[in-house]
Design a protein around this motif. Structure first.
Motif, PDB file in Angstrom:
ATOM      1  N   LYS A 110       0.833  -1.198   0.000  1.00 35.52           N
ATOM      2  CA  LYS A 110       0.000   0.000   0.000  1.00 35.52           C
ATOM      3  C   LYS A 110       0.875   1.259   0.000  1.00 35.52           C
ATOM      4  CE  LYS A 110      -4.574  -0.906   1.746  1.00 35.52           C
ATOM      5  NZ  LYS A 110      -5.360  -1.125   2.965  1.00 35.52           N
ATOM      6  N   GLN A 111       1.912   1.261   0.897  1.00 33.11           N
ATOM      7  CA  GLN A 111       2.784   2.419   0.980  1.00 33.11           C
ATOM      8  C   GLN A 111       3.909   2.327  -0.048  1.00 33.11           C
ATOM      9  OE1 GLN A 111       2.194   0.974   4.189  1.00 33.11           O
ATOM     10  NE2 GLN A 111       0.691   2.531   4.793  1.00 33.11           N
ATOM     11  N   LYS A 112       4.348   3.518  -0.428  1.00 32.33           N
ATOM     12  CA  LYS A 112       5.553   3.548  -1.281  1.00 32.33           C
ATOM     13  C   LYS A 112       6.732   3.097  -0.429  1.00 32.33           C
ATOM     14  CE  LYS A 112       4.624   6.520  -4.973  1.00 32.33           C
ATOM     15  NZ  LYS A 112       5.325   7.133  -6.076  1.00 32.33           N
ATOM     16  N   PRO A 113       7.767   2.605  -1.067  1.00 32.00           N
ATOM     17  CA  PRO A 113       8.923   2.190  -0.270  1.00 32.00           C
ATOM     18  C   PRO A 113       9.489   3.392   0.504  1.00 32.00           C
ATOM     19  CG  PRO A 113       9.490   2.269  -2.591  1.00 32.00           C
ATOM     20  CD  PRO A 113       8.023   2.374  -2.488  1.00 32.00           C
ATOM     21  N   PRO A 114       9.878   3.196   1.763  1.00 34.35           N
ATOM     22  CA  PRO A 114      10.426   4.310   2.541  1.00 34.35           C
ATOM     23  C   PRO A 114      11.763   4.771   1.961  1.00 34.35           C
ATOM     24  CG  PRO A 114      10.807   2.263   3.689  1.00 34.35           C
ATOM     25  CD  PRO A 114       9.970   1.927   2.505  1.00 34.35           C
ATOM     26  N   TRP A 115      12.167   6.044   2.280  1.00 37.70           N
ATOM     27  CA  TRP A 115      13.475   6.541   1.829  1.00 37.70           C
ATOM     28  C   TRP A 115      14.574   5.658   2.388  1.00 37.70           C
ATOM     29  CZ3 TRP A 115      14.807  10.636  -1.287  1.00 37.70           C
ATOM     30  CH2 TRP A 115      13.729  11.413  -1.741  1.00 37.70           C
ATOM     31  N   PRO A 116      15.535   5.299   1.557  1.00 34.49           N
ATOM     32  CA  PRO A 116      16.627   4.434   2.060  1.00 34.49           C
ATOM     33  C   PRO A 116      17.592   5.269   2.910  1.00 34.49           C
ATOM     34  CG  PRO A 116      16.991   4.946  -0.247  1.00 34.49           C
ATOM     35  CD  PRO A 116      15.707   5.592   0.133  1.00 34.49           C
ATOM     36  N   LEU A 117      17.114   5.650   4.098  1.00 28.08           N
ATOM     37  CA  LEU A 117      17.895   6.584   4.917  1.00 28.08           C
ATOM     38  C   LEU A 117      19.253   6.019   5.299  1.00 28.08           C
ATOM     39  CD1 LEU A 117      15.204   8.136   7.227  1.00 28.08           C
ATOM     40  CD2 LEU A 117      16.499   9.256   5.413  1.00 28.08           C
ATOM     41  N   LEU A 118      19.250   4.746   5.626  1.00 29.20           N
ATOM     42  CA  LEU A 118      20.505   4.120   6.055  1.00 29.20           C
ATOM     43  C   LEU A 118      21.550   4.218   4.940  1.00 29.20           C
ATOM     44  CD1 LEU A 118      21.897   2.368   8.245  1.00 29.20           C
ATOM     45  CD2 LEU A 118      21.235   0.412   6.842  1.00 29.20           C
ATOM     46  N   ALA A 119      21.073   3.853   3.725  1.00 30.08           N
ATOM     47  CA  ALA A 119      22.003   3.865   2.589  1.00 30.08           C
ATOM     48  C   ALA A 119      22.515   5.272   2.357  1.00 30.08           C
ATOM     49  CB  ALA A 119      21.306   3.354   1.341  1.00 30.08           C
ATOM     50  N   ILE A 120      21.585   6.234   2.401  1.00 28.56           N
ATOM     51  CA  ILE A 120      22.001   7.617   2.129  1.00 28.56           C
ATOM     52  C   ILE A 120      23.024   8.076   3.160  1.00 28.56           C
ATOM     53  CG2 ILE A 120      21.206  10.010   2.143  1.00 28.56           C
ATOM     54  CD1 ILE A 120      18.558   8.935   0.976  1.00 28.56           C
ATOM     55  N   SER A 121      22.672   7.824   4.429  1.00 30.99           N
ATOM     56  CA  SER A 121      23.586   8.349   5.455  1.00 30.99           C
ATOM     57  C   SER A 121      24.936   7.648   5.393  1.00 30.99           C
ATOM     58  CB  SER A 121      22.963   8.216   6.839  1.00 30.99           C
ATOM     59  OG  SER A 121      22.633   6.869   7.076  1.00 30.99           O
ATOM     60  N   THR A 122      24.906   6.337   5.166  1.00 32.00           N
ATOM     61  CA  THR A 122      26.184   5.615   5.106  1.00 32.00           C
ATOM     62  C   THR A 122      27.050   6.151   3.976  1.00 32.00           C
ATOM     63  OG1 THR A 122      24.988   3.679   5.827  1.00 32.00           O
ATOM     64  CG2 THR A 122      27.223   3.332   5.009  1.00 32.00           C
ATOM     65  N   SER A 123      26.458   6.232   2.779  1.00 29.56           N
ATOM     66  CA  SER A 123      27.295   6.625   1.641  1.00 29.56           C
ATOM     67  C   SER A 123      27.755   8.071   1.781  1.00 29.56           C
ATOM     68  CB  SER A 123      26.550   6.426   0.330  1.00 29.56           C
ATOM     69  OG  SER A 123      25.346   7.137   0.376  1.00 29.56           O
ATOM     70  N   ILE A 124      26.838   8.936   2.260  1.00 26.94           N
ATOM     71  CA  ILE A 124      27.261  10.331   2.411  1.00 26.94           C
ATOM     72  C   ILE A 124      28.365  10.439   3.439  1.00 26.94           C
ATOM     73  CG2 ILE A 124      26.536  12.591   3.282  1.00 26.94           C
ATOM     74  CD1 ILE A 124      23.968  12.240   1.812  1.00 26.94           C
ATOM     75  N   GLY A 125      28.198   9.668   4.502  1.00 32.64           N
ATOM     76  CA  GLY A 125      29.241   9.682   5.544  1.00 32.64           C
ATOM     77  C   GLY A 125      30.589   9.300   4.981  1.00 32.64           C
ATOM     78  N   ILE A 126      30.599   8.201   4.239  1.00 31.74           N
ATOM     79  CA  ILE A 126      31.878   7.749   3.668  1.00 31.74           C
ATOM     80  C   ILE A 126      32.449   8.812   2.738  1.00 31.74           C
ATOM     81  CG2 ILE A 126      32.859   6.093   2.035  1.00 31.74           C
ATOM     82  CD1 ILE A 126      30.975   4.038   3.374  1.00 31.74           C
ATOM     83  N   LEU A 127      31.531   9.358   1.914  1.00 29.32           N
ATOM     84  CA  LEU A 127      32.001  10.365   0.956  1.00 29.32           C
ATOM     85  C   LEU A 127      32.584  11.575   1.682  1.00 29.32           C
ATOM     86  CD1 LEU A 127      32.104  10.786  -2.065  1.00 29.32           C
ATOM     87  CD2 LEU A 127      30.085  12.191  -1.855  1.00 29.32           C
ATOM     88  N   VAL A 128      31.882  12.001   2.723  1.00 25.63           N
ATOM     89  CA  VAL A 128      32.348  13.191   3.446  1.00 25.63           C
ATOM     90  C   VAL A 128      33.724  12.925   4.058  1.00 25.63           C
ATOM     91  CG1 VAL A 128      31.960  14.539   5.535  1.00 25.63           C
ATOM     92  CG2 VAL A 128      30.122  14.243   3.891  1.00 25.63           C
TER      93      VAL A 128
END
Lengths: 992, 149
Positions: A343-361
């Motif tokens: 019923k719901q759209k898939p939630p934002w992949p927050l974990l993935a975003i934060s992990t990758s941004i963290g590594i990138l930063v």
């Protein structure tokens, strides 16, 4: 560079945007690399040599940033796909579960209906008369409805052939009706009117099932297959809900499972149909599972692949994750499937975003640190490079300044010499008193100016590093005597006692630069004299080793025990900071280096503490009033410091205002042995040495209560080879003389003692005369000339000789000689030359002039002739060598420096060689002195003539020919006026 | 022409030579060297200068016509010329020689040629001037007068 950093920080954004961002991402990088390439380009042009290294670092940085960006994108994708996969699995399992349950329940209902068909076959067709009628059927079905939760109603239709219609209608009491229209059915081959129906669907009784399109098809298919068949979903008549009808055929007899469709059709008795309400069915099911919220279920009839018919669920078509489960309701003709969706759209992949941004930063930060470091290093290197350039420029400017100063000073000095020479000559002429005074004043000023210029020149030379020290043998004591006589006049005027003491351990002969050493001493003493009004100035020379040894022992140095009795600044304080005395003191007892330590102690006004730190800074004086009252430029001490530095020494001072100052310096010399001929012996004061033999073996008594002063006196008297005994009062002295075992030849009494007890000393002198050891000792009075006015009254009665201080060996010797009557063979030298008129300046001198230029030769010859010289001209260097080969009659030679074939330097060098040869020959007796005009040491003065003023030429003159004097800068400028010739005279005199 | 007039003319003429910079104080000093023991000193020196200079100028002209110029030798000659001109106080010639030497050092052919022309020009001027001065002096002497200082 800002742009670059901004570009970097676009990365995470680009990464988040994912696919759509990647394009932008690459353009970004393109721009960055273009831009940075430009930067590099400029940077390379600037740095040049470090290019390769720099580009390497750049590349590393770029690959680092790119690599980590890609890595973070990859990590993001990984985590996302993992989540999606998991979600898909969840969906699939939920969907399959629902499908299975639906299928199961449906099958249960179907089985029940099949069972009902058997019931009808048994009780309706198998019995005659029938055991079932409409009412029975309705009641039965009503009461067993709980077993078929999915069916909303069941009905039974019987097969009626046309031939049996009438009988059937009659039997039932109603006519067969068509569906929908409810009109009596038209004539058909066969009919299938409903005879039994559940109450809910009782309205279908008497309707012909074959007249409905769907029902007909269903009926036909059911009797042919012998299995339950389903219709396509349709809207139910009454409820208007979506439903399907399940139809079973009822046969007359049991048919084998492999019966043909025809046999089945023939054996058909009727048809049992059940209505399924799919919507409520599914809804009930989902309610049971109580997870209606999470997923959305759709059920489709997909018998026709291209047009799936929706049986349940909303039509909201959302693209996204969907799972399809196949349903099997037992009818092979019909296919059903269940499509499930979240019923719901898939939630934002927050974990993935934060992990990758963290590594990138983190990666970018590391990159930035790296970048900043490299940049910083480059910047520092740049700065360093710039500093080096600036430093070089500054140094060059400094050297240029010094050179300029040197040149200018030199230029000024030359005409000044002319002025001084002229003044000198002017003084020789007839002048009245006033004129003489003017000339004297002018000359004094001129000398001061030359002295100043010399100092400036020295300073400039030191600064430009051109000052080099000589290495010649010299007599330190003679030099100090010289300096003493220089200042004796001044000190006597002021009433200041001047004294020098040199330790016995200091060697007779040293090797070093006597001129510069003298300059330092003169400077320090000059300062002392300038600032001292009463008391004394004492110069002491020791070996450094001596002082180090005595440093702990020397305790008697109380402030009272000084030369004049005035307190002094403790000289030990002045060498406190010297390295030589430090723990790492560079003392080499085995080497032949002589480390001298020289102190100049005065009882002057001292240096104010605030001025002490800048004492050695050039042109710094205590205050503007000092230069007004005492004169001076203030560079003397700075020069002295430099000179001391050149002598590998150190200079320091201690000064107490109103008490006095003590300057101390060290200097390193080589020990000069008189036997070695390697060094040109400095021949100053040869007389003092020759004189010293005359007094050998004599004994003297010094009457002086003050030990320091007595020590100085002793030092000077001992230099003459006289044995000295010191007594502090006359009684002691008398007892020594009376002892009689050694004869005392002279008694020296300090003026102070004399003044104090005049009477007892008179007695003492009288006693001396009475003692009969042959001749009584001579009595001398050591006096500061301030008291000279008193001498007549005080000493008149006695046979006294007054020796005025400062004591110097030569002066002392002369006084003793005079008093004791030792043969006075000294001739009155010291240049009391008869006053010459200009015209006779060079009278009788034979001079050779060498110049390739006829005109110059003629002019120079004319000029020299004018002053009485006998001139011989030569145009070539070779001629000069021939003419100057000894024996010859020439008194001097003027040599042009620039000549073709052989220049002046070369010619001079050859002349010197020839002279050296001849001298050697004479020395070894190969040539008789008579053959050489009775001259045993040939050395003709050669004067260089040149218009070039440059320093190099002067130095070259000095280097090439030990006695090639550098004259007059401009050879013609002073010719006829006389200064030049005057200079020549002085020069020739000094050599003749 | 009266003797006094001649003498005045000589003085004026000599002053103009100094004022126009043809001669400097060196010439004065040269004159001072002349005395009764050596009555023709100035004339002797100056004619020696003419002789010498003409030789040098000729050599220089020849040297400059050569294909390959020996600048070093040229420089030495110019140096000589400079020396003798400064000896007699021919100031302008001396200054030109300094420029000339710079061109020699730079090995500049055109510069040298230009300079040589200028030197020649200056030399002929100073020669004419000196000669006419000597003529004036001679006239005064012939008239039985003395040369004013």
């Amino acid at each position: 560079m800002n742009w670059f950093i901004n570009g970097e920080f676009k990365d995470p954004k680009a990464a988040i945007l994912g696919d759509s961002g990647s394009k932008m991402w690459f353009t970004c990088w393109d721009e960055i690399s273009n831009f940075s390439f430009k930067i590099h380009h400029q940077y390379y042009q600037f740095i040049g040599s470090k290019r390769v290294c720099k580009s390497w670092w750049r590349k590393l940085l770029f690959s680092w940033v790119i690599g980590w960006t890609l890595a973070s994108v990859w990590i993001f994708c990984c985590i996302c796909s993992h989540a999606t996969e998991k979600r898909k699995e969840t969906l699939a399992s939920m969907c399959d579960e629902r499908a299975r349950m639906l299928q199961d329940q449906f099958n249960v209902s179907m089985n029940h209906i099949q069972a009902m068909s058997i019931l009808i076959s048994t009780f309706h067709h198998g019995k005659t008369p029938s055991a079932i009628d409409q009412r029975t059927f309705a009641r039965y079905t009503e009461r067993t409805a709980f077993e078929r939760p999915l069916t909303s109603g069941v009905a039974y239709a019987v097969r009626v052939l046309h031939s049996e219609r009438e009988q059937f209608e009659r039997q039932q009491g109603w006519t067969i009706k068509r569906m929908y229209t409810l009109e009596p059915s038209p004539i058909q081959e066969e009919y299938a009117p409903v005879i039994f129906a559940q109450d809910i669907v009782s309205h279908v009784v008497s309707l012909d099932m074959l007249s409905g399109k769907e029902d007909c098809e269903n009926v036909l298919r059911a009797r042919r297959s012998g299995k339950g068949v389903l219709t396509a979903p349709f809207r139910l008549l009454k409820t208007n809900r979506l439903g399907v009808i399940l139809t079973f055929a009822v046969y007359k007899r049991d048919l084998p499972s492999n019966a043909t469709p025809n046999e089945r059709i023939q054996a058909t008795d009727g048809y049992l149909g059940g209505v399924f309400d799919i919507e409520s069915l599914v809804e009930k099911l989902l309610q049971q599972l109580s997870s209606k919220q999470t997923i959305l279920v759709n059920v489709f009839d997909t018998s026709n692949q291209s047009y799936p018919i929706s049986m349940y669920g909303s039509n909201a078509s959302t693209d996204g994750l969907e799972h399809v489960s196949h349903l099997n309701f037992g009818d092979p003709f019909r296919k059903h499937e269940m499509r499930c969706r979240f019923k719901q759209k898939p939630p934002w992949p927050l974990l993935a975003i934060s992990t990758s941004i963290g590594i990138l930063v983190i990666a970018l930060l590391v990159g930035h640190i790296f970048y900043a470091t490299v940049n910083r290093i480059a910047k520092v290197e740049d700065d360093c490079h710039k500093m080096m350039v600036l430093k070089k420029q500054a140094e060059a400017a400094d050297v240029a300044k010094s050179q300029f100063l040197a040149t200018v000073s030199h230029e000024i000095r030359t005409p000044m010499n002319g002025v001084l020479g002229m003044l000198d000559m002017l003084m020789d002429t007839d002048l009245d008193v006033t004129q003489l005074d003017y000339v004297r004043t002018a000359q004094a000023s001129g000398k001061a100016l030359v002295a100043l210029i010399n100092e400036v020149l020295d300073q400039a030379k030191i600064e430009s590093g051109k000052l080099e020290l000589e290495e010649v043998q010299f007599d330190l004591r003679a030099i100090l005597d010289d300096v003493l006589s220089l200042f004796s006049g001044k000190s006597q005027d002021k009433g200041v006692e001047l004294a020098v003491y040199i330790s016995d351990r200091v060697p007779e002969m040293l090797i070093g630069d006597p001129g510069r050493f003298r300059q330092i001493i003169t400077n320090l003493m000059g300062n002392s004299i300038k600032f001292t009004e009463k008391g004394h100035i004492l110069v002491t020379v020791h070996l450094v080793e001596e002082v180090i040894d005595s440093i702990e022992v020397e305790t008697e140095c109380s402030s009272k025990n000084t030369l004049s009795g005035f307190p002094v600044a403790d000289r030990r304080q002045s060498w406190k900071g010297f390295r030589t005395f430090g723990p790492e003191g560079t003392m080499h007892p085995f080497s032949d280096r002589i480390n001298l330590i020289v102190s100049v102690e005065d009882t002057g006004e001292g240096i104010p503490p605030e001025a002490q730190p800048r004492v050695f800074t050039p042109f710094m004086q205590v205050g503007p009033s000092i230069s007004r009252t005492h004169g001076g430029t203030g560079i003397g001490l700075s020069i002295s410091k430099c000179l001391v530095g050149l002598m590998n020494g150190e200079i320091g001072f201690v000064s107490i205002p109103k008490v006095g100052s003590t300057f101390t310096f060290t200097a390193v010399f080589a020990s000069g042995s008189s036997s070695s001929k390697e060094y040109k012996s400095q021949q100053i004061n040869r007389q003092s040495n020759s004189v010293s033999t005359e007094f050998h073996g004599m004994k003297a008594l010094v009457l002086d209560p003050r030990p320091v002063r007595a020590k100085v006196s002793t030092y000077h008297i001992q230099r003459l080879g006289i044995h000295v005994e010191v007594v502090s009062d006359w009684k002691q002295g008398l007892s020594i003389i009376n002892r009689g075992n050694n004869v005392i030849h002279m008694v020296l009494i300090e003026q102070e003692v004399w003044d104090r007890d005049l009477n007892s000393l008179g007695l003492f002198i009288n006693n001396l005369e009475k003692i009969g050891h042959g001749t009584p000792p001579k009595v001398f009075l050591l006096s500061n000339s301030i008291n000279s006015s008193r001498e007549n009254t005080a000493t008149g009665a006695y046979d006294l000789t007054i020796i005025s201080k400062p004591l110097r060996a030569s002066m002392l010797a002369a006084s003793l000689q005079r008093a004791m009557g030792i043969g006075n063979k000294g001739n009155p030298h010291n240049g009391e030359l008869p006053s010459l008129s200009l015209r006779n300046l060079l009278l009788g001198r034979k001079i050779l002039i060498v110049d390739d230029n006829n005109v110059n030769l003629k002019v120079a010859a004319g000029a020299l002739r004018k002053y009485g010289a006998d001139v011989v001209s030569a145009t070539r260097g070779i001629e000069a060598i021939e003419l100057l080969t000894p024996p010859h009659q020439f008194d001097a030679c003027f040599m042009d420096i620039q000549m073709p074939e052989m220049d002046g330097f070369e010619a001079t060098r050859r002349i010197r060689d020839v002279e050296q040869n001849i001298n050697n020959c004479i020395q070894f007796g190969e040539l008789s002195v008579d053959a050489c005009n009775n001259v045993s040491n040939w050395h003709v003065p050669i004067l260089a003539m040149t218009a070039d003023v440059i320093q190099a030429t002067h130095e070259q003159c000095l280097r090439t020919a030990s006695a090639m004097a550098f004259f007059g800068v401009n050879k013609f400028r002073f010719f006829p006026t006389g200064a030049f010739v005057f200079g020549c005279r002085v020069y020739i005199e000094s050599y003749a | 022409m009266g003797l006094v007039q001649l003498q005045r003319q000589l003085v004026d003429y000599r002053t103009s030579l100094y004022d126009e910079g043809f001669l400097d104080e060196q010439f004065t000093q040269l004159q001072e060297l002349q005395d009764e023991n050596n009555p023709d000193f100035v004339v002797e020196v100056v004619s020696l200068f003419f002789e010498d200079s003409e030789r040098l100028l000729n050599e220089l002209s020849k040297a400059l016509e050569q294909q390959i110029i020996d600048f070093k030798r040229m420089d030495a000659r110019v140096h000589q010329l400079k020396g003798s001109s400064s000896s007699i106080g021919a100031q302008r010639v001396r200054q030109l020689c300094i420029v000339f030497r710079n061109y020699c050092e730079a090995q500049n052919r055109e510069g040298c040629q230009k300079c040589l022309q200028q030197v020649k020009h200056e030399y002929s001027i100073v020669k004419t001037k000196l000669e006419s001065m000597f003529q004036l002096e001679q006239q005064i002497l012939n008239a039985g007068g003395s040369i004013p200082v």
